[in-house]
Design an enzyme around this catalytic site. Structure first.
Site, PDB file in Angstrom:
ATOM      1  N   GLU A 102     -18.281  13.096   9.938  1.00  0.00           N
ATOM      2  CA  GLU A 102     -17.075  12.622   8.919  1.00  0.00           C
ATOM      3  C   GLU A 102     -16.254  13.958   9.146  1.00  0.00           C
ATOM      4  O   GLU A 102     -14.925  14.132   8.627  1.00  0.00           O
ATOM      5  CB  GLU A 102     -17.582  12.535   7.364  1.00  0.00           C
ATOM      6  CG  GLU A 102     -17.898  13.922   6.579  1.00  0.00           C
ATOM      7  CD  GLU A 102     -19.216  14.626   7.012  1.00  0.00           C
ATOM      8  OE1 GLU A 102     -19.681  15.614   6.300  1.00  0.00           O
ATOM      9  OE2 GLU A 102     -20.069  13.962   7.762  1.00  0.00           O
ATOM     10  N   HIS A 117     -22.197  16.136  11.459  1.00  0.00           N
ATOM     11  CA  HIS A 117     -21.518  15.597  10.295  1.00  0.00           C
ATOM     12  C   HIS A 117     -20.579  14.546  10.982  1.00  0.00           C
ATOM     13  O   HIS A 117     -19.389  15.274  11.626  1.00  0.00           O
ATOM     14  CB  HIS A 117     -20.965  16.567   9.666  1.00  0.00           C
ATOM     15  CG  HIS A 117     -21.870  17.318   8.602  1.00  0.00           C
ATOM     16  ND1 HIS A 117     -21.614  17.060   7.167  1.00  0.00           N
ATOM     17  CD2 HIS A 117     -22.681  18.311   8.809  1.00  0.00           C
ATOM     18  CE1 HIS A 117     -22.548  17.832   6.502  1.00  0.00           C
ATOM     19  NE2 HIS A 117     -23.273  18.287   7.412  1.00  0.00           N
ATOM     20  N   CYS A 152     -27.102  15.179   7.628  1.00  0.00           N
ATOM     21  CA  CYS A 152     -27.907  16.477   7.468  1.00  0.00           C
ATOM     22  C   CYS A 152     -29.069  16.466   6.911  1.00  0.00           C
ATOM     23  O   CYS A 152     -29.960  16.028   7.303  1.00  0.00           O
ATOM     24  CB  CYS A 152     -26.470  17.324   7.033  1.00  0.00           C
ATOM     25  SG  CYS A 152     -26.772  19.165   7.267  1.00  0.00           S
TER      26      CYS A 152
END
Length: 794
Positions: free
Chosen positions: A162, A160, A30
């Site tokens: 994760e 993202h 990001c």
């Protein structure tokens, strides 16, 4: 030069890392992805629209970072960003490797996978958004989502990996690990670095998200048990809840009577909250901790004297809020952690409560005139705030016998609490671990104010009118099992084989503490059993008696509102106190329970209990007195407002609030924030009777996570009703968060419209996006304090 849309969104030290550590593998996510572009002169610009908590399908170039990751269908990732890298500005050293393949979608739930998947999600939404994404890139390839440096082990992705909703995020992280290992081996072979032999474990699931948590460690741990000084005496009362009228409310009113320094963690709707917990001022281990931060810089400057030095008002040695060590000051509480610095100590009863009809107390220095507590007085023990130059806040500690001390906490409240809990560990006996079906056996109960964020790295910008934290160290507890109907009594005490530390401060020897604990268990059981026996021999409320257990002939006054026929709101014990204070209009709460609302759920009967041997509350009170079960709590009364509803005032008028919304939206679009919780305050010149308010609240809006918290004359009275459990700590160190987002107005008069409103809420892209964002944020927070390998999706 790096180009940013605004100067505030600069990525800090990331640019230095990328520029000065060319041989260290880096994966930027990001903002890190944008920093990689900025470090080499590319431009970061505003995206066509902010995208937070939404999914996009991606295509990639086949770069090694995406090994075994499909390109296009199947590769769906979560995005949280308002800015992006302008692909047209990339220098030759940066290679674009990934792009959006269409627009964004809402997160898809399992129930959406069938043939009746809701429109507005998945392919429907993606098809509608595709033209926007293609047009924004300028090259027909979509928005840029991934970069790689051509000569350095530096990579960046805008999405993202994760997130719990990103597919193949595990594969991407594995691939970066393998690329980093390959880089270090190559440097070692070239003689440019040390010889490393990383252990690259195989990854079974490369798609994700992580599954449920594995088994938790054995509980309690040997480290916890070793030297634990506290012991637990407990007693189960099987089936007692079913034999007592009034449910858990009846138990609370019988034992604690809405007194000062009481708490009730209340599961008024027991479908999700199985247990309720309640307590009050307890035994020798009981403590009340009241904490205030020092003044923020702006407020300290506002209170500075002519010489520029901030002044702190010194209180008299007789006041529990004394902030100086005068000649009469004694040593600080021995149970305080060693790093707490003693300021003073005062003995004697707490300050008297303020005069009726007043809020009492002075606002915090630096606050606007009239800034006071929302529901309770501040005329009691009051800690004078410290100037901004002081280190740490002021902690006022009160014991059950009224003895108080004041200390400064140089390392902050949370560090103090951690030290306190470490020194007050409870030895877990096998029988208790087996027979007690809940995990709250005593300990800290209270609230932490928003301004404590100043001790967690955030700005210290505001001074609260209430204490920044109030916590009880509860050593006596009543737990209610709503599913089984059982009641449990628990009492903590210092074991006879424990060390002598803390005995002097507690004022009772170890043998005496155990005797006191067991006496409390016996007396409390006797009171509850006697109440159950008396209840079995008297008619239920409504059969010759009113809701206070009074027959018409025994009412204290024929004109007393408390004994009049019930209405929707006044059928709740104490509701007429609300009506008298102007909070209730036409029998319901204004803007809370309109005439066409659904009847309130009544999970528990509201028949009150009388203490053993006493008369019913209404029968012992004169026409001008409150029932004994509703003692004054230092709050303002609103007797002057009997001719209608006392209006609430908004802190921000409509135009100002709309302007704030626009400012927040601009900050989101500019990349200054990814989530803003914009609130305002509603205040009124007088507060209703808190017990009556809470009775009404739990009747009209029964909630699994409700709470009553009475913090004495120096703190607020909190009446809380929430469907959401923020965090749950289980045995073995398991932490679970279950956030809830989204609300919709009920339509009880039209079941079809009510169902349609629920369905619209369930498929709302905005609500799903916000819920996903909170889940990802909480997983990140848990990952900071948990083992990373077990911070998974429940």
């Amino acid at each position: 030069m790096p180009r940013l849309p605004t100067p505030l969104c600069a990525p800090g030290v990331c640019l230095d890392v990328l520029q000065h550590l060319p041989h260290v593998p880096v994966l930027g996510i990001c903002l890190g992805h944008q920093a990689l572009a900025l470090a080499h002169g590319a431009a970061v610009v505003r995206a066509p629209e902010p995208v937070h908590g939404r999914l996009s399908r991606l295509r990639h170039s086949g770069h090694a970072l995406f090994r075994e990751v499909p390109s296009g269908p199947g590769f769906d990732v979560v995005r949280y960003h308002s800015l992006l890298v302008d692909e047209r500005s990339l220098p030759d050293c940066l290679e674009p490797i990934c792009w959006t393949d269409g627009g964004h979608t809402a997160v898809t739930l399992a129930r959406d996978q069938g043939p009746e998947a809701a429109p507005g999600t998945d392919v429907h939404r993606a098809a509608a958004s595709a033209p926007l994404a293609a047009a924004a890139s300028g090259n027909g390839r979509g928005l840029l989502m991934g970069l790689a440096h051509r000569n350095r082990p530096h990579y960046g992705v805008q999405f993202h990996p994760e997130s719990v909703a990103t597919r193949y995020g595990i594969a991407l992280m594995r691939n970066f690990r393998d690329l980093a290992a390959q880089h270090w081996r190559a440097r070692a072979e070239a003689g440019a670095g040390p010889q490393l032999e990383p252990q690259l474990r195989p990854v079974a699931d490369i798609i994700g998200p992580p599954g449920r948590l594995p088994s938790v460690p054995a509980w309690p741990s040997a480290q916890h048990q070793r030297g634990a000084p506290l012991r637990l005496a407990w007693r189960p009362l099987r089936g007692l809840l079913t034999r007592l009228p009034g449910g858990s409310q009846g138990i609370f009113e019988l034992l604690y009577g809405w007194a000062q320094d009481t708490f009730w963690l209340d599961s008024a709707a027991a479908d999700r909250g199985r247990f309720s917990y309640m307590g009050g001022r307890g035994g020798p281990l009981w403590r009340k901790l009241t904490y205030r931060l020092p003044l923020p810089p702006a407020a300290a400057a506002a209170t500075a004297g002519p010489t520029g030095a901030a002044h702190q008002t010194a209180t008299s040695p007789e006041s529990p809020g004394c902030a100086h060590a005068g000649p009469s000051a004694r040593a600080t509480d021995a149970s305080a952690p060693s790093h707490a610095q003693p300021i003073g100590r005062c003995d004697g009863p707490v300050n008297p409560r303020p005069a009726p009809g007043t809020l009492g107390g002075d606002p915090r220095p630096g606050l606007p005139p009239g800034s006071r507590s929302d529901a309770a007085s501040h005329s009691g023990p009051h800690l004078q705030p410290l100037p901004a130059s002081a280190c740490g806040g002021m902690l006022h500690t009160e014991a059950a016998d009224g003895t108080t001390s004041v200390t400064r906490t140089p390392l902050g409240l949370l560090d103090h609490l951690q030290s306190l809990l470490a020194s007050q560990r409870l030895l877990v006996e096998p029988e208790a671990a087996r027979e007690l079906p809940f995990n709250m056996w005593g300990g800290l109960v209270g609230y932490l104010g928003y301004e404590l964020k100043a001790e967690c790295g955030a700005a210290h910008a505001h001074a609260a009118a209430t204490p920044d934290a109030v916590l009880f160290l509860a050593d006596r507890l009543v737990a209610v099992d709503h599913r089984e109907g059982d009641v449990f009594l628990l009492a903590m005490y210092r074991g006879v084989d424990a060390g002598a530390e803390g005995e002097e401060a507690e004022g009772v020897g170890r043998e005496g503490q155990e005797a006191m604990a067991r006496t409390w268990l016996a007396e409390t059981e006797r009171a509850l059993e006697q109440a159950a026996a008396e209840a079995a021999g008297r008619p239920a409320a409504g059969v010759g008696q009113d809701q206070y257990g009074c027959s018409p002939a025994k009412r204290p006054c024929a004109g007393d509102e408390r004994c009049q026929p019930a209405h929707l709101a006044s059928s709740v014990p104490g509701a007429n106190s609300l009506k008298a204070s102007g909070l209730v209009a036409n029998g319901h709460l204004p803007s809370c329970a309109p005439e066409d609302s659904e009847p309130a759920l009544q999970p528990e009967a509201a028949t009150p209990l009388s203490a053993p041997g006493s008369a019913s509350p209404c029968c012992t009170a004169s026409a001008h007195e409150s029932p004994p079960c509703q003692p004054a709590t230092g709050t303002a009364t609103a007797g002057a407002f009997t001719s209608g509803v006392v209006p609430f005032s908004l802190a921000h008028p409509r135009a100002a609030y709309l302007s704030n919304i626009a400012a927040c939206q601009e900050a989101l679009a500019a990349g200054e924030s990814y989530e803003v919780c914009l609130t305002t305050a509603l205040t009124r010149p007088a507060a209703p009777d808190p017990p009556a308010l809470y009775r009404m609240l739990r009747s009209l809006n029964p909630a699994p996570y409700a709470a009553w918290l009475q913090c004495g004359p120096s703190g607020p009275t909190i009446c809380c009703s929430s469907p959401e459990r923020f965090l749950r700590g289980d045995r073995g160190g398991l932490l679970e968060a279950r956030p809830i987002k989204g609300t919709a107005a009920r339509v009880p008069a039209d079941p079809a419209a009510d169902f349609a409103a629920a369905a619209e809420l369930a498929r709302s892209e905005k609500e799903r996006a916000e819920n996903l964002m909170i889940v990802d944020l909480l997983r990140n927070d848990l990952g900071r304090v948990c083992e990373v390998r077990v911070a998974g999706q429940g």
